[in-house]
Design a protein around this motif. Structure first.
Motif, PDB file in Angstrom:
ATOM      1  N   ASP A 117     -19.927   3.419   6.511  1.00  0.00           N
ATOM      2  CA  ASP A 117     -19.752   2.337   5.554  1.00  0.00           C
ATOM      3  C   ASP A 117     -21.064   1.681   5.142  1.00  0.00           C
ATOM      4  O   ASP A 117     -21.155   1.074   4.075  1.00  0.00           O
ATOM      5  CB  ASP A 117     -18.817   1.266   6.128  1.00  0.00           C
ATOM      6  N   TRP A 177     -18.771  -3.042   4.652  1.00  0.00           N
ATOM      7  CA  TRP A 177     -19.164  -2.277   3.476  1.00  0.00           C
ATOM      8  C   TRP A 177     -20.417  -2.831   2.839  1.00  0.00           C
ATOM      9  O   TRP A 177     -20.683  -4.033   2.890  1.00  0.00           O
ATOM     10  CB  TRP A 177     -18.014  -2.249   2.456  1.00  0.00           C
ATOM     11  N   TYR A 210     -10.663  11.189  -1.757  1.00  0.00           N
ATOM     12  CA  TYR A 210     -11.220  10.152  -0.892  1.00  0.00           C
ATOM     13  C   TYR A 210     -10.350  10.063   0.356  1.00  0.00           C
ATOM     14  O   TYR A 210      -9.168   9.724   0.287  1.00  0.00           O
ATOM     15  CB  TYR A 210     -11.274   8.810  -1.619  1.00  0.00           C
ATOM     16  N   LYS A 211     -10.954  10.365   1.507  1.00  0.00           N
ATOM     17  CA  LYS A 211     -10.189  10.457   2.745  1.00  0.00           C
ATOM     18  C   LYS A 211     -10.515   9.291   3.674  1.00  0.00           C
ATOM     19  O   LYS A 211     -11.652   8.862   3.767  1.00  0.00           O
ATOM     20  CB  LYS A 211     -10.478  11.788   3.440  1.00  0.00           C
ATOM     21  N   PHE A 266      -9.137   6.067   3.592  1.00  0.00           N
ATOM     22  CA  PHE A 266      -9.248   4.756   2.950  1.00  0.00           C
ATOM     23  C   PHE A 266      -8.757   3.691   3.921  1.00  0.00           C
ATOM     24  O   PHE A 266      -7.679   3.820   4.505  1.00  0.00           O
ATOM     25  CB  PHE A 266      -8.417   4.748   1.668  1.00  0.00           C
ATOM     26  N   GLN A 267      -9.537   2.626   4.092  1.00  0.00           N
ATOM     27  CA  GLN A 267      -9.196   1.616   5.090  1.00  0.00           C
ATOM     28  C   GLN A 267      -8.908   0.242   4.505  1.00  0.00           C
ATOM     29  O   GLN A 267      -8.704  -0.728   5.233  1.00  0.00           O
ATOM     30  CB  GLN A 267     -10.330   1.514   6.119  1.00  0.00           C
ATOM     31  N   GLU A 299     -14.539  -0.765  -0.607  1.00  0.00           N
ATOM     32  CA  GLU A 299     -13.935   0.507  -0.997  1.00  0.00           C
ATOM     33  C   GLU A 299     -13.281   0.389  -2.371  1.00  0.00           C
ATOM     34  O   GLU A 299     -13.394   1.295  -3.211  1.00  0.00           O
ATOM     35  CB  GLU A 299     -12.893   0.927   0.041  1.00  0.00           C
ATOM     36  N   THR A 300     -12.587  -0.704  -2.577  1.00  0.00           N
ATOM     37  CA  THR A 300     -11.924  -0.924  -3.866  1.00  0.00           C
ATOM     38  C   THR A 300     -12.950  -0.966  -4.992  1.00  0.00           C
ATOM     39  O   THR A 300     -12.737  -0.370  -6.063  1.00  0.00           O
ATOM     40  CB  THR A 300     -11.124  -2.235  -3.835  1.00  0.00           C
ATOM     41  N   LEU A 326     -14.100   2.584  -5.689  1.00  0.00           N
ATOM     42  CA  LEU A 326     -13.090   3.336  -6.433  1.00  0.00           C
ATOM     43  C   LEU A 326     -13.060   2.906  -7.889  1.00  0.00           C
ATOM     44  O   LEU A 326     -12.904   3.738  -8.799  1.00  0.00           O
ATOM     45  CB  LEU A 326     -11.723   3.150  -5.784  1.00  0.00           C
ATOM     46  N   ILE A 347      -6.147  10.033  -2.663  1.00  0.00           N
ATOM     47  CA  ILE A 347      -6.610   9.048  -1.686  1.00  0.00           C
ATOM     48  C   ILE A 347      -5.719   9.161  -0.451  1.00  0.00           C
ATOM     49  O   ILE A 347      -4.489   9.060  -0.546  1.00  0.00           O
ATOM     50  CB  ILE A 347      -6.531   7.619  -2.250  1.00  0.00           C
ATOM     51  N   HIS A 354      -4.949   7.683   3.523  1.00  0.00           N
ATOM     52  CA  HIS A 354      -5.127   6.428   4.244  1.00  0.00           C
ATOM     53  C   HIS A 354      -4.315   6.455   5.530  1.00  0.00           C
ATOM     54  O   HIS A 354      -3.367   7.247   5.673  1.00  0.00           O
ATOM     55  CB  HIS A 354      -4.658   5.253   3.376  1.00  0.00           C
ATOM     56  N   LEU A 370      -0.890   0.120   0.259  1.00  0.00           N
ATOM     57  CA  LEU A 370      -1.969   0.712  -0.530  1.00  0.00           C
ATOM     58  C   LEU A 370      -1.470   1.339  -1.818  1.00  0.00           C
ATOM     59  O   LEU A 370      -2.013   1.124  -2.893  1.00  0.00           O
ATOM     60  CB  LEU A 370      -2.715   1.761   0.303  1.00  0.00           C
TER      61      LEU A 370
END
Length: 466
Positions: free
Chosen positions: A358, A388, A409-410, A412-413, A418-419, A422, A437, A439, A446
């Motif tokens: 991150d 992040w 995208y693997k 996703f937390q 992250e948002t 994206l 995506i 998650h 999500l």
């Protein structure tokens, strides 16, 4: 009448069920079936009947290993089980005198008396010397966890296609090999393997297409030179034990394989990397980084070497970079090393997979800027990411606006950074056709959130997976 017919059918079915179908098969078919069993189990079938007594002797695949799983369940029988295996080996070599063998696998996880081992190697040497095995054997696999020298004539099997060696096999007297048909060579965790032995093995294998080489950082080697005109697939794993090296030399890895198509390199031990004549390379999977307090070179020199290595493989079509590789680039960028400005353009790259943490996702646009023809971008976030540091760049990489069609995208937390990332990709990927995506299961909201923020009209195929 109907009841009688029904009863007859049941009787016929019972008679068929009780038929000895296996005994009707030819011997060669029975031997083929036995070849799928461990040799010890195949030998055990000799007690079934007179016909089965010698069938196992004609099986062309021998799979021998000392099963130590029972030791943990019942340690008191350990010595007895070990002695039973020794006796089994002696009987095997006696009763299978000069056999015809296509595949031979020997796994010895335990240590044995040298007199036993020498006797086994002597029998094996006589087997190999016979025209039956030397002329026919196609696969040899040895996993031996104690020092042993294999018979010299083993290295001269004309029809051998696959050779796998693992453990404490000695190569100190290896002078030459003759493997005209060898296609696959696996050398795994061989502590006594050195560069001289590697050169001998490769020079005597003119048809070799696949090489797997795994060594530990403490293994005795100053340099490894992989040179082969025929090699198409190369997997190298050098694992470092985190102790200081001998300061009198640097560990080097040189790859000279002009026809290589696939490279997987995991290297935490080499201080110098060099890839020569990589024009045929199509796919590379890389994982290496600087080892502070271990290497004899500084971080800037290592970063220069890494960038030069990237330039040497810049013609690949598929590239996978680990978080360690990205960390090295990040260090070069933060330290403002000149080499960071000399990153190559991956002119043929269409598929890029990157694993990141991150704290250095902000370097992704710099990497994408080097991939002007990219079509598929796979981003994998380390599962232990917790904070992040995303900052959208002022410029947009060319591939985003012109050719990038798929983004995956693997892990996703749900972090705000992250948002934002994206949003950046979706806003600038003008020809994007599909975005996937994935998650964790606990991010139940999500899918609704993403679909609300990015309606289906903006992305033709948006998948949210757990």
């Amino acid at each position: 009448m109907e009841k009688t017919a029904s009863g007859d059918n049941c009787q016929n079915l019972c008679e068929k069920a009780n038929e000895d179908v296996i005994s009707e098969l030819r011997d060669d078919i029975l031997c083929y079936m036995l070849s799928f069993l461990p040799t010890k189990s195949a030998v055990a079938t000799s007690i079934l009947s007179t016909r089965w007594r010698n069938l196992w002797k004609s099986v062309t695949i021998l799979d021998i290993y000392d099963d130590i799983s029972g030791y943990y369940k019942n340690p008191s029988t350990y010595k007895e089980r070990k002695m039973n295996f020794v006796n089994f080996m002696h009987r095997l070599f006696i009763h299978r005198n000069y056999p015809s063998i296509l595949k031979f696998r020997l796994i010895l996880a335990l240590s044995y008396d040298f007199s036993c081992v020498n006797a086994w190697m002597s029998h094996l040497s006589r087997w190999i010397s016979s025209s039956a095995i030397m002329g026919n054997v196609e696969e040899l696999i040895f996993y031996i966890n104690f020092p042993v020298r294999l018979p010299e004539n083993l290295y001269c099997c004309e029809k051998l296609v696959t050779l796998k060696l693992h453990g404490h096999i000695r190569f100190d007297n290896l002078q030459s090999v003759c493997f005209p048909s060898l296609k696959a060579l696996h050398l795994e965790h061989l502590r006594m393997l050195n560069n001289t032995a590697i050169k001998v093995l490769l020079s005597g294998s003119p048809a070799l297409e696949e090489l797997e080489l795994e060594m530990e950082g403490r293994d005795s080697r100053r340099s490894v030179h992989v040179c082969s005109l025929s090699l198409k697939r190369l997997i190298i794993g050098f694992v470092c034990i985190f102790v200081p090296y001998d300061h009198s030399y640097r560990k080097k890895l040189t790859i000279d394989t002009p026809n290589l198509e696939f490279l997987k390199l995991v290297d935490f031990a080499s201080e110098e990397l060099s890839m020569q004549r990589a024009d045929s390379l199509l796919q590379a999977d890389l994982c290496f980084c600087y080892q502070e307090d271990v290497f004899n070179i500084g971080i800037e020199e290592y970063a220069n070497m890494v960038v030069q290595f990237y330039r040497q493989i810049s013609g690949v079509k598929t590239l996978s970079l680990s978080n360690f590789n990205i960390r090295t680039l990040l260090g070069a960028a933060v330290s403002k090393f000149p080499c960071f400005g000399n990153l190559p353009t991956f002119r043929n790259l269409i598929h890029l997979e990157v694993r990141v943490g991150d704290d250095y996702v902000w370097i992704l646009p710099e990497i994408l800027q080097c991939s002007s023809n990219l079509e598929v971008f796979v981003l994998i976030l380390d599962e232990d990411a917790y904070g992040w540091n995303w900052c959208a760049p002022h410029s947009v990489p060319q591939c985003l606006s012109s050719c990038l069609q798929v983004i995956e995208y693997k892990v996703f937390q749900g972090e705000s950074g992250e948002t934002e990332m994206l949003e950046y990709f979706l806003s600038n990927a003008l020809v994007l056709k599909k975005m996937t995506i994935t998650h964790p299961d606990d991010l139940e909201t999500l899918e609704a959130d993403v679909l609300k923020r990015y309606p289906c009209t903006s992305v033709p195929n948006l998948d949210i997976d757990d």
